[in-house]
Every structure is written in structure tokens, then in C-alpha cells.
Design an enzyme around this catalytic site. Structure first.
Site, PDB file in Angstrom:
ATOM      1  CD  GLU A   1      -2.984   0.809   2.392  1.00 12.73           C
ATOM      2  OE1 GLU A   1      -3.424   1.816   2.995  1.00 12.73           O
ATOM      3  OE2 GLU A   1      -3.314  -0.356   2.691  1.00 12.73           O
TER       4      GLU A   1
ATOM      5  CG  ASP B   1      -1.813   4.508   2.834  1.00  8.24           C
ATOM      6  OD1 ASP B   1      -2.348   3.934   1.884  1.00  8.24           O
ATOM      7  OD2 ASP B   1      -1.767   4.036   3.977  1.00  8.24           O
TER       8      ASP B   1
ATOM      9  CD  GLU C   1      -5.043   7.400   5.789  1.00  2.00           C
ATOM     10  OE1 GLU C   1      -5.975   6.583   5.772  1.00  2.00           O
ATOM     11  OE2 GLU C   1      -4.293   7.545   6.780  1.00  2.00           O
TER      12      GLU C   1
END
Length: 285
Positions: free
Chosen positions: A102, A104, A106
């Protein structure tokens, strides 16, 4: 730092000779699937605009129809305006399963007049905990800005409006896992995270301001598309991103950004790692 130190030149040359990538320009009807939230997720303007909303009932989300195994992914995002405290807008690449990979972005909402926090992380073979956080040098609620992931066999680069803010190097030769075998989809969601997102959960969502809306446009994927586990990068010419690294100017920009806008780095968190920092921290910038 020479990236070939961590990825053999002979292997890179072999991969480059077999590389083929597909460039995709924005049509959200073609490129994305609205996955949850019902009418809170919408594709508008003949496919050029996508919006996600959050209210008391639910958040919303979407995912890419394609899976990718290396590439450069761009998205223009305009974040929730006004009092966004307690909301999180997530934008990330991910595979599935307990040993997933993953990458990311955010965006942690905040009270009106207070800055968003950009939270970044990398998971490799199911292991994450590689958090770095930044303030932004502009108001991400006022207009669209481009958030990019460059992912190749040498490194992962996080970019904001073309400025690199973080690099995660491939250092498998040192026993550090690196995302390289699992195709990943692009995901994005807008959701209620007021148990932790703003000041550690002290500030809750003000539902009187709902619905909260994030907007997307300008998606572009110059990437190796995976189909049934087989990558499109098996034949054809090399693309520039395949062996791309940061030149001196880009590295100076990243140093300036990190000096002035980075607010948390797991590689300097002595309380969290009293016995010594993770091995990759010696390579982080």
C-alpha cells in the site's frame, strides 16, 4: 545516492527492455467504479469530475477499474472546505490480503482556519508503520491540486503539485521489503475518523456542517496495467518513469519542503523506537 546500489543494473536493464506502459487520461466513467456510499459518490460533467460526500449516514468511495504494477499516478483533488475536523480523505494504491502492499496519501481534516495534515505511509508485505506527516504550503480546500505517486522498481516518490515530499527507496538487498510483486488498485474515500483524525480524536465532526464534499478531476495513469496477474509491461519500449530518480533540483525542493513543512517523521521518533530506528531510516530523506 546511487539507486543502482539497491537494484542491480543488469536486472534493471532487462526490465527496461521489456517495458510497456499504458497512458490513461481522465474519464471517470471509464476509469473508476463507485464502490460505496450510494448517491454520495457521483460522476459529473460527462465523466470529467467525481465527487465524494460524507454525512451522518455514511461516507463514500471509489476505486480504479485497472490494477497497476509500477507507474506514475496523478489526481487533482479539492478537499473538504470549511470545518473539516474529524474527516479523512484517503487516496492510495493498495493490493489485497494480509500481506498487502500500500502507498498512502491521507488528508486529515481540521477546524476552519487550521491547516490540513497530509499523512503518508508505505506498506510492504503487510507491514506499514512508516508514517510521515506534512502541512501544505497552500490551502487545499480553495482549489484543485495535483497529488502524485511515482512507483518504479527503484523507489516510491510522493509528489504535491510536482514537488517531491518523500522518497521510499528499494533496499531489498538490506532485507527491507519493497512493493514490487502485487498489482495495486487506486482507491479513494471520504469517511468519519473523528476518533483519531483531528488532535488525536479530541475534536469531533460538526454534523451541522454536513454534507462534507471532496472533488476529483484530472486523473492520469501512465502505468503498467495488470490483468489476471499478468503485467502489460512485458513488451515494448521503456517509459521515462521506469528508472526515474530525483535530479539535484528536485532533491533541493524536497529538502526545503521537508525542512519547512514536515511535522512528523517515524525515523526521528525516539520514544517509539527506543531500541533504534527501522533499517530503512538510514536511506530516508
Amino acid at each position: 545516492m546511487a539507486f543502482s546500489k539497491y537494484f542491480p543494473i543488469s536486472m534493471l536493464a532487462l526490465l527496461c527492455l521489456s517495458l510497456f506502459s499504458v497512458c490513461v487520461r481522465a474519464d471517470f466513467y471509464r476509469d473508476m467504479t463507485l464502490t460505496w456510499g450510494g448517491p454520495r459518490a457521483q460522476i459529473l460533467n460527462a465523466g470529467s469530475l467525481l465527487t465524494l460526500a460524507l454525512d451522518r449516514g455514511s461516507g463514500s468511495g471509489f476505486q480504479s477499474k485497472d490494477e497497476y504494477l509500477f507507474g506514475k499516478i496523478d489526481m487533482q483533488i479539492k478537499l473538504v472546505a470549511g470545518n473539516s475536523a474529524g474527516t479523512v480523505t484517503a487516496y492510495y494504491l493498495s493490493s489485497q490480503g494480509p500481506t498487502h502492499d500500500e502507498i498512502d496519501f491521507e488528508f486529515l481534516g481540521n477546524l476552519s482556519g487550521e491547516p490540513y495534515i497530509l499523512h503518508t505511509n508505505v506498506f510492504a508485505q503487510g507491514k506499514g508503520s512508516k508514517e510521515q506527516q506534512f502541512y501544505l504550503w497552500f490551502d487545499p480546500r480553495a482549489d484543485f491540486h495535483t497529488y502524485s505517486i511515482l512507483w518504479n522498481p527503484l523507489q516510491i516518490v510522493f509528489l504535491v503539485d510536482g514537488t517531491p515530499i518523500r522518497v521510499f527507496h528499494n533496499a531489498e538487498s538490506r532485507g527491507i521489503p519493497y512493493p514490487k510483486n502485487q498489482p495495486m488498485r487506486l482507491y479513494s474515500s471520504l469517511w468519519n475518523a473523528d476518533d483519531w483524525a483531528t488532535r488525536g480524536g479530541l475534536v469531533k465532526i460538526d454534523w451541522s456542517k454536513a454534507p462534507f464534499t471532496a472533488s476529483y478531476r484530472g486523473f492520469a495513469a501512465d502505468a503498467c496495467v495488470a490483468n489476471a496477474g499478468r503485467s502489460s509491461c512485458l513488451n515494448g519500449p521503456q517509459k521515462s518513469w521506469w528508472a526515474q530518480s530525483l535530479d539535484a533540483g528536485a532533491r533541493l525542493k524536497m529538502q526545503w519542503t521537508r525542512k519547512n513543512y514536515m511535522i512528523y517523521d517515524y525515523c526521528t521518533d525516539y520514544k517509539r523506537f527506543p531500541q533504534g530506528f527501522p533499517a530503512e531510516c538510514s536511506l530516508e530523506m
